[in-house]
Design an enzyme around this catalytic site. Structure first.
Site, PDB file in Angstrom:
ATOM      1  N   MET A 226      -7.587   9.955   7.777  1.00 33.48           N
ATOM      2  CA  MET A 226      -7.699  10.565   6.443  1.00 33.48           C
ATOM      3  C   MET A 226      -8.648  11.763   6.492  1.00 33.48           C
ATOM      4  O   MET A 226      -9.657  11.837   5.796  1.00 33.48           O
ATOM      5  CB  MET A 226      -8.181   9.534   5.422  1.00 33.48           C
TER       6      MET A 226
ATOM      7  N   GLY B  69      -0.241   0.828   9.073  1.00 34.33           N
ATOM      8  CA  GLY B  69      -1.054   0.670  10.281  1.00 34.33           C
ATOM      9  C   GLY B  69      -1.408  -0.769  10.543  1.00 34.33           C
ATOM     10  O   GLY B  69      -0.560  -1.658  10.523  1.00 34.33           O
ATOM     11  N   ASP B  70      -2.686  -1.018  10.782  1.00 34.22           N
ATOM     12  CA  ASP B  70      -3.200  -2.356  11.062  1.00 34.22           C
ATOM     13  C   ASP B  70      -4.139  -2.759   9.938  1.00 34.22           C
ATOM     14  O   ASP B  70      -4.966  -1.955   9.496  1.00 34.22           O
ATOM     15  CB  ASP B  70      -3.943  -2.366  12.400  1.00 34.22           C
TER      16      ASP B  70
ATOM     17  N   ASP C 127       0.827  -1.203   0.000  1.00 33.15           N
ATOM     18  CA  ASP C 127       0.000   0.000   0.000  1.00 33.15           C
ATOM     19  C   ASP C 127       0.868   1.264   0.000  1.00 33.15           C
ATOM     20  O   ASP C 127       2.045   1.234   0.362  1.00 33.15           O
ATOM     21  CB  ASP C 127      -0.902   0.028   1.239  1.00 33.15           C
TER      22      ASP C 127
ATOM     23  N   LYS D 103      -3.205   3.605  -3.379  1.00 30.79           N
ATOM     24  CA  LYS D 103      -4.312   4.421  -3.875  1.00 30.79           C
ATOM     25  C   LYS D 103      -4.214   5.815  -3.262  1.00 30.79           C
ATOM     26  O   LYS D 103      -3.931   5.962  -2.082  1.00 30.79           O
ATOM     27  CB  LYS D 103      -5.662   3.783  -3.512  1.00 30.79           C
TER      28      LYS D 103
ATOM     29  N   ILE E 250      -7.998  -2.146  10.616  1.00 32.37           N
ATOM     30  CA  ILE E 250      -8.513  -0.827  11.011  1.00 32.37           C
ATOM     31  C   ILE E 250      -8.406   0.094   9.805  1.00 32.37           C
ATOM     32  O   ILE E 250      -7.328   0.607   9.490  1.00 32.37           O
ATOM     33  CB  ILE E 250      -7.764  -0.258  12.223  1.00 32.37           C
TER      34      ILE E 250
ATOM     35  N   THR F 206      -1.769   0.648  14.858  1.00 32.07           N
ATOM     36  CA  THR F 206      -2.588   1.512  14.026  1.00 32.07           C
ATOM     37  C   THR F 206      -2.162   2.970  14.167  1.00 32.07           C
ATOM     38  O   THR F 206      -1.596   3.382  15.176  1.00 32.07           O
ATOM     39  CB  THR F 206      -4.077   1.347  14.355  1.00 32.07           C
ATOM     40  N   ALA F 207      -2.450   3.762  13.139  1.00 33.44           N
ATOM     41  CA  ALA F 207      -1.987   5.150  13.107  1.00 33.44           C
ATOM     42  C   ALA F 207      -2.465   5.953  14.310  1.00 33.44           C
ATOM     43  O   ALA F 207      -1.734   6.807  14.827  1.00 33.44           O
ATOM     44  CB  ALA F 207      -2.449   5.812  11.811  1.00 33.44           C
TER      45      ALA F 207
ATOM     46  N   GLY G 217       3.145  10.881  11.306  1.00 33.57           N
ATOM     47  CA  GLY G 217       3.534  10.557  12.673  1.00 33.57           C
ATOM     48  C   GLY G 217       4.522   9.416  12.740  1.00 33.57           C
ATOM     49  O   GLY G 217       4.411   8.449  11.997  1.00 33.57           O
TER      50      GLY G 217
END
Length: 268
Positions: free
Chosen positions: A171, A89-90, A35, A57, A93, A118-119, A200
């Site tokens: 997002m 991230g995960d 990704d 994307k 999620i 996760t973020a 981050g």
């Protein structure tokens, strides 16, 4: 026989926040589907002999549709032993990992899910924001900042007005003004502390803290992906420069300096 697809969470970006399982799988992958939100330094851990597919994307430019990615995973699993689907991230999620898991299961492909940080938790921690705190926030909610096909946000805004609940919008750049307006209109206090966090845990990390009502005026200075954190916990954050967070452990690029991990029997 079909191979196995590993839905692997790459975490928020810092390569040192990868799980050991994720690192091991990247080193021994036969094919990797990656990704856009995977940290660049993490790519250096991928087996150089692995077949690599970039299916990232971007908002407004979805060159790779989810259905195409699903079928690519299926095709690779039918010709490769270890296929890693690498996600920022995960994977479960806001990562569409559930969709890919169900699709592959319908076609008899074994799947293993490898969680990632996760973020929301990774990026908030990077700037010193606790998502929950005794006497301040008793719960936290993760919310998508955009919907499929860029549709408008239709949320239960009144339920998001609880001042004891921290909100984290993923997002959030495109819809930040609409989010702020709806929250205030449905009862969230305009002076609620809020934070914007971009990149981050990485070298380019940037963040801003302001009352909720001011966030719309700040959003233009932030590029995707950016998190929007809302709640009284934000006032607890520690101001610190990203470069000084771990002075004893300088940022690393590419492969780590540590000795390689021992190979488990399944990779022998």
């Amino acid at each position: 026989m079909n191979g196995t697809v590993y839905l692997v969470g790459a975490g928020p970006g810092d390569p040192e926040l990868l799980t050991l399982r994720a690192l091991k799988l990247l080193k021994h992958a036969d094919a990797v589907i990656c990704d856009r939100l995977v940290g660049a330094d993490i790519l250096g851990f991928i087996n150089p002999r692995a077949q690599f597919h970039d299916v990232g994307k971007m908002s407004g430019n979805c060159q790779h549709q989810q259905d195409d990615i699903n079928h690519l995973l299926l095709e690779l699993a039918q010709s490769h032993r270890r296929v890693v689907r690498l996600k920022g991230g995960d994977p479960f999620i806001f990562g569409r990992g559930g969709e890919e898991l169900l699709f592959l299961a319908q076609h008899g492909i074994p799947v293993e899910v490898v969680p990632g940080i996760t973020a929301a938790s990774g990026c908030a921690a990077a700037v010193g924001i606790p998502l929950t705190h005794r006497g301040v926030a008793a719960s936290v909610r993760f919310i998508t900042g955009h919907l499929q096909e860029n549709a408008g946000l239709t949320l239960d805004w009144r339920s998001l007005a609880d001042p004891t609940c921290t909100l984290v919008f993923y997002m959030a750049v495109a819809n930040a003004p609409a989010i702020v307006e709806a929250l205030i209109r449905h009862g969230r206090a305009p002076d609620t502390p809020a934070a914007l966090i971009h990149a981050g845990t990485m070298a380019g990390q940037d963040h801003a803290v302001a009352p909720l009502w001011q966030i719309s005026a700040l959003i233009d200075a932030f590029k995707p992906p950016t998190l929007l954190v809302i709640g009284d916990v934000v006032q607890l954050y520690a101001r610190r420069d990203a470069a000084d967070t771990r002075p004893d452990m300088p940022a690393q690029a590419g492969a780590p300096s540590r000795p390689p991990l021992p190979c488990s029997p399944e990779f022998a």
